[in-house]
Design a protein around this motif. Structure first.
Motif, PDB file in Angstrom:
ATOM      1  N   ILE A 112      -3.465  11.832  10.816  1.00 39.03           N
ATOM      2  CA  ILE A 112      -4.118  11.949  12.124  1.00 39.03           C
ATOM      3  C   ILE A 112      -5.394  12.777  12.041  1.00 39.03           C
ATOM      4  N   TRP A 113      -5.312  13.958  11.408  1.00 36.68           N
ATOM      5  CA  TRP A 113      -6.421  14.893  11.558  1.00 36.68           C
ATOM      6  C   TRP A 113      -7.428  14.887  10.405  1.00 36.68           C
ATOM      7  N   THR A 114      -7.039  14.498   9.226  1.00 44.07           N
ATOM      8  CA  THR A 114      -8.040  14.499   8.159  1.00 44.07           C
ATOM      9  C   THR A 114      -8.964  13.295   8.250  1.00 44.07           C
ATOM     10  N   ARG A 115      -8.628  12.341   9.126  1.00 44.48           N
ATOM     11  CA  ARG A 115      -9.557  11.242   9.370  1.00 44.48           C
ATOM     12  C   ARG A 115     -10.661  11.660  10.341  1.00 44.48           C
ATOM     13  N   GLN A 116     -10.439  12.788  11.023  1.00 43.87           N
ATOM     14  CA  GLN A 116     -11.439  13.303  11.937  1.00 43.87           C
ATOM     15  C   GLN A 116     -12.302  14.326  11.192  1.00 43.87           C
ATOM     16  N   ARG A 117     -13.351  14.783  11.841  1.00 37.88           N
ATOM     17  CA  ARG A 117     -14.221  15.777  11.200  1.00 37.88           C
ATOM     18  C   ARG A 117     -13.500  17.091  10.980  1.00 37.88           C
ATOM     19  N   GLY A 118     -12.593  17.400  11.857  1.00 34.07           N
ATOM     20  CA  GLY A 118     -11.832  18.634  11.734  1.00 34.07           C
ATOM     21  C   GLY A 118     -10.647  18.598  12.665  1.00 34.07           C
ATOM     22  N   ALA A 119      -9.656  19.421  12.378  1.00 33.25           N
ATOM     23  CA  ALA A 119      -8.462  19.449  13.210  1.00 33.25           C
ATOM     24  C   ALA A 119      -8.786  20.064  14.570  1.00 33.25           C
ATOM     25  N   THR A 120      -8.168  19.530  15.599  1.00 33.07           N
ATOM     26  CA  THR A 120      -8.316  20.064  16.943  1.00 33.07           C
ATOM     27  C   THR A 120      -7.474  21.323  17.079  1.00 33.07           C
ATOM     28  N   LEU A 121      -7.573  21.961  18.252  1.00 34.94           N
ATOM     29  CA  LEU A 121      -6.734  23.127  18.524  1.00 34.94           C
ATOM     30  C   LEU A 121      -5.264  22.755  18.389  1.00 34.94           C
ATOM     31  N   ARG A 122      -4.883  21.631  18.983  1.00 34.55           N
ATOM     32  CA  ARG A 122      -3.493  21.185  18.890  1.00 34.55           C
ATOM     33  C   ARG A 122      -3.115  20.882  17.442  1.00 34.55           C
ATOM     34  N   GLY A 123      -4.038  20.303  16.693  1.00 31.41           N
ATOM     35  CA  GLY A 123      -3.763  20.018  15.286  1.00 31.41           C
ATOM     36  C   GLY A 123      -3.515  21.274  14.486  1.00 31.41           C
ATOM     37  N   ASN A 124      -4.323  22.319  14.739  1.00 30.34           N
ATOM     38  CA  ASN A 124      -4.128  23.593  14.039  1.00 30.34           C
ATOM     39  C   ASN A 124      -2.776  24.214  14.377  1.00 30.34           C
ATOM     40  N   GLN A 125      -2.409  24.138  15.656  1.00 27.14           N
ATOM     41  CA  GLN A 125      -1.135  24.723  16.069  1.00 27.14           C
ATOM     42  C   GLN A 125       0.044  23.971  15.450  1.00 27.14           C
ATOM     43  N   LEU A 126      -0.046  22.651  15.405  1.00 31.39           N
ATOM     44  CA  LEU A 126       1.033  21.871  14.784  1.00 31.39           C
ATOM     45  C   LEU A 126       1.118  22.145  13.289  1.00 31.39           C
ATOM     46  N   LEU A 127      -0.028  22.331  12.642  1.00 32.41           N
ATOM     47  CA  LEU A 127      -0.023  22.632  11.208  1.00 32.41           C
ATOM     48  C   LEU A 127       0.660  23.972  10.941  1.00 32.41           C
ATOM     49  N   VAL A 128       0.398  24.965  11.792  1.00 36.39           N
ATOM     50  CA  VAL A 128       1.073  26.258  11.654  1.00 36.39           C
ATOM     51  C   VAL A 128       2.584  26.081  11.772  1.00 36.39           C
ATOM     52  N   LEU A 129       3.018  25.302  12.761  1.00 37.36           N
ATOM     53  CA  LEU A 129       4.456  25.079  12.957  1.00 37.36           C
ATOM     54  C   LEU A 129       5.068  24.346  11.767  1.00 37.36           C
ATOM     55  N   ILE A 130       4.349  23.377  11.214  1.00 33.70           N
ATOM     56  CA  ILE A 130       4.863  22.633  10.051  1.00 33.70           C
ATOM     57  C   ILE A 130       5.053  23.567   8.858  1.00 33.70           C
ATOM     58  N   GLU A 131       4.029  24.366   8.562  1.00 34.10           N
ATOM     59  CA  GLU A 131       4.124  25.242   7.390  1.00 34.10           C
ATOM     60  C   GLU A 131       5.127  26.367   7.608  1.00 34.10           C
TER      61      GLU A 131
END
Length: 765
Positions: free
Chosen positions: A235-254
């Motif tokens: 979802i997010w690496t196809r975009q220029r950068g992760a959105t706020l929601r993308g960053n928050q989900l990445l934190v939860l995943i890790e």
């Protein structure tokens, strides 16, 4: 690690057990809408037979199994829609000529079998298109004129388009829903994993079963974590950068990854502590904290999935306070009774202290994640989500041609499977075409679906499908007779449609929980559908049972006789790969102890070792399903895997302990011991790869004895400090806290390696 009970009745009952989880009611409702519209149009317009083409296409496209990003699902469904239409067209053009339909069947199925080289999505699309080809060739396709063919292809395309529009159109507003769902699923499986950790104190008679369930839950979390990282990356690496929601989900995943590691280490500490009486003075409080941790993780999962901020951690905080209070009480009693405390009991005190500290840190971690979830739901910026967490690494893309070229050889398991599948399905099609078998294409369908790359998978699927078809056929026959005898002719068709849709709804709802029950419900649904389009009576149920039996036998014979890939032959290579992955993880952990440095590669090495552990376990489970004369001895294989996983847990505990390690106190013998451990593991991996016995085991105990003596001196010095009422943080206390857990885990690692060496020596003989 699943149950290995191979008694026929017990094994058969296991095939019909529901997996943990809830029915996918939404999936069932979607199936109702997907199928209800074309069926309803057909009944209203008196073109039920023609609408069956659109219904089948809609159904098959809806069954494409894609748990991923919006782009992945859209691509898969569009490909499936085009694929089922193309298969219908090809089947129509060749159906009237046996000399043309047979080689076409071989070519279509062979290409479909090779599609699995490109992942699960491609395999799922190829399966539904293959099924459409087989059914069209036998049932719907018959080239009479171009206008009819174009109309039927248009119906097929319309059915697939309807499903794609329904399933994809609902997601356009929130294309990140798949990521939210899969992260929620991660926390749900993590909750179940933590809940099992609370049952660590079971009596010894139930310990083995608990270990199997605990390791299976661990594998599930690792697989869900891998899927979550993949979806996030898509979802997010196809975009220029992760959105706020993308960053928050990445934190939860890790953070899922970090909690898994902490729980593995905690379980290891509990295993050590439960062997001593001191643990039982805090056992109840410890178990209550772990139970509340599991409940809190489940609440996090529900909050992420439903978008509701409803995470209340008051009960968790109270249990943590209770265990900390009881530890302080116990610690005070120990200080007051230092004279009576034996030197060999002091490591238990250190271990209990470490358990309570681990529980407190886990609770703090969940509080942090609860704050991230709150910000995620409310769309708020937070400093927590700005932590320096790197996006998951992406694998180097491989071109379609290169993948095909690398696997277009008999050494490739998937190439052999594609060829085997094409030969068996083509033979089944020839058999159904030559012999006067009503609805003989069901033989072909059963062989197509049941035949898997390995014999274990084939036998399991065949049993599930054949037994499920027998039970479902009986249900279908009973429904046909009941409806015909109790309803007027004018209303029978509507009753068939209602029963068909109800069965499809329930079948699709439980599909993810039990394939066997799915087949039991799907069989009467198909029987009712055929009666709905006036294509048979109750006799259809009998024919389906007989044809499924024949198809199942063909699948088993094909898997056994045609280029079989026995798991016994593959296991040594998998075990070698697993040992090397765990060895790389161990080397990095020890390197960080001896030479403290940033551990950027630690997570990757740990994750790779966990995946290989799961792969080894899956390979062993496939071995259980193979013929007994092929299996060989299973007990040594399971022992090796069990102790490899124990080794992984010990190393993970060391990795977690490293966060408290200052590096000021070093024992020379630790480096000497770990160097020898690395040599032994390398030799064990080489022995498996070369098919030779390993070299004799070095004298590991001599190094352990020196370490034990040094640890005992530290404990004696610390007890002397306690006797002088010295409760401050001294250098001796710091050394005790750092070196005692390290010594304990090295003890366990040496024991695990001894067992692995002994069993691998036995296997190689």
């Amino acid at each position: 690690m699943q149950s290995t009970d191979k008694r026929p009745l017990s094994w058969l009952l296991q095939q019909f057990q529901l997996k943990p989880g809830k029915p996918a009611i939404l999936s069932g409702l979607r199936s109702l809408v997907i199928l209800g519209v074309p069926i309803g149009i057909g009944i209203i317009t008196n073109h039920a037979a023609e609408s069956a083409i659109a219904t089948m296409a809609a159904w098959f496209v809806g069954m494409v199994n894609v748990d991923g990003a919006y782009r992945q699902r859209a691509t898969a469904m569009i490909a499936a829609t085009i694929g089922v239409t193309l298969m219908f067209l090809i089947a129509s053009l060749v159906s009237n000529h046996l000399w043309l339909s047979i080689p076409t069947t071989f070519l279509v199925i062979f290409i479909a079998g090779l599609a699995s080289l490109y992942g699960n999505v491609a395999a799922s699309v190829s399966l539904v298109t293959s099924i459409m080809f087989v059914i069209s060739l036998a049932k719907f396709a018959s080239f009479s004129n171009w206008s009819t063919l174009i109309l039927h292809c248009a119906l097929c395309l319309a059915g697939g388009t309807w499903t794609s529009f329904l399933l994809l159109g609902l997601w356009v507003v929130r294309p990140d829903v798949p990521a939210m769902e899969i992260v929620a699923n991660c926390y749900l499986s993590l909750s179940q994993f933590v809940n099992l950790a609370s049952q660590r104190g079971l009596n010894p008679n139930e310990r083995q079963e608990w270990t199997q369930r605990f390791l299976q839950a661990q594998d599930t979390v690792i697989q869900d974590l891998t899927s979550a990282r993949s979806v996030w990356t898509t979802i997010w690496t196809r975009q220029r950068g992760a959105t706020l929601r993308g960053n928050q989900l990445l934190v939860l995943i890790e953070d899922v990854n970090q909690i898994v590691n902490s729980v593995i280490a905690l379980s290891e500490l509990l295993a050590i502590a439960s062997e001593h009486q001191l643990f039982y003075r805090l056992q109840e409080e410890i178990e209550q904290v772990i139970e509340q941790l599991a409940i809190a993780l489940q609440m996090l999962s529900e909050a992420i999935a439903k978008g509701k901020n409803s995470v209340h951690l008051g009960d968790l905080d109270r249990t943590v306070e209770a265990v900390e209070y009881q530890w302080e009480v116990l610690r005070a009693q120990i200080f007051n009774q230092t004279i009576n405390l034996q030197i060999d009991e002091y490591p238990d005190v250190v271990n209990i202290r470490k358990i309570t500290a681990s529980l407190t840190k886990l609770a703090q971690q969940i509080h942090t994640d609860a704050d991230v979830v709150t910000d995620l739901i409310q769309g708020k910026q937070s400093s927590i989500a700005q932590r320096d967490i790197s996006p998951p690494a992406q694998s180097e893309p491989t071109t379609i041609i290169n993948t095909l070229r690398q696997n277009f050889t008999f050494e490739s398991v998937l190439f052999r499977h594609a060829l085997r599948l094409a030969l068996i399905v083509t033979f089944a099609e020839l058999l159904a075409s030559i012999l006067p078998l009503p609805r003989g294409y069901w033989i072909t369908l059963t062989a197509l679906v049941a035949l898997k790359p390995n014999f274990g998978g084939t036998s399991e699927t065949t049993v599930q499908r054949v037994v499920g078809t027998i039970l479902g056929g009986i249900i279908g026959i009973s429904l046909i007779l009941l409806l015909k005898n109790t309803l007027a002719m004018s209303t029978t068709g509507y009753a068939y449609a209602v029963c068909f849709l109800f069965l499809v709804f329930v079948a699709m709802s439980v599909r993810s929980l039990s394939y066997s029950i799915f087949i039991i419900l799907l069989t009467p649904a198909i029987i009712l559908l055929l009666n709905l389009i006036r294509a048979g009576g109750w006799e259809v149920g009998v024919l389906r049972i007989v044809d499924s039996l024949i198809g199942g036998v063909l699948a088993l014979l094909g898997s056994y006789l045609l280029f079989p890939s026995w798991e016994r032959q593959q296991l040594p290579a998998q075990l070698e790969k697993t040992i090397r992955a765990n060895l790389a993880y161990f080397q990095q952990v020890i390197a960080n102890y001896l030479h403290p440095q940033p551990d950027e590669s630690m997570n990757m090495l740990r994750h790779q070792a966990a995946l290989e552990n799961a792969n080894a376990n899956a390979s062993a489970q496939r071995l259980f399903s193979e013929p007994r004369h092929i299996q060989g001895e299973i007990e040594p294989v399971m022992t090796v895997i069990t102790y490899i996983r124990g080794f992984f847990s010990s190393v993970t505990t060391l990795a977690e302990h490293k966060r408290e390690f200052s590096g000021e106190y070093q024992f020379t013998e630790i480096k000497l011991l770990t160097d020898i451990i690395i040599q032994v593991l390398e030799n064990l991996a080489d022995a498996l790869g070369q098919g030779q016995p390993p070299q004799p085991l070095p004298a590991l105990d001599s190094y352990l004895e020196v370490i034990h003596n040094q640890i005992e001196q530290l404990h004696t010095a610390r007890l002397s400090e306690i006797a002088r009422n010295s409760q401050t943080l001294t250098s001796t206390l710091q050394a005790v806290r750092e070196q005692t857990p390290l010594s304990t885990e090295l003890d366990r690692i040496v024991n695990e390696i001894k067992v692995m060496h002994c069993v691998i020596s036995r296997l190689q003989e």
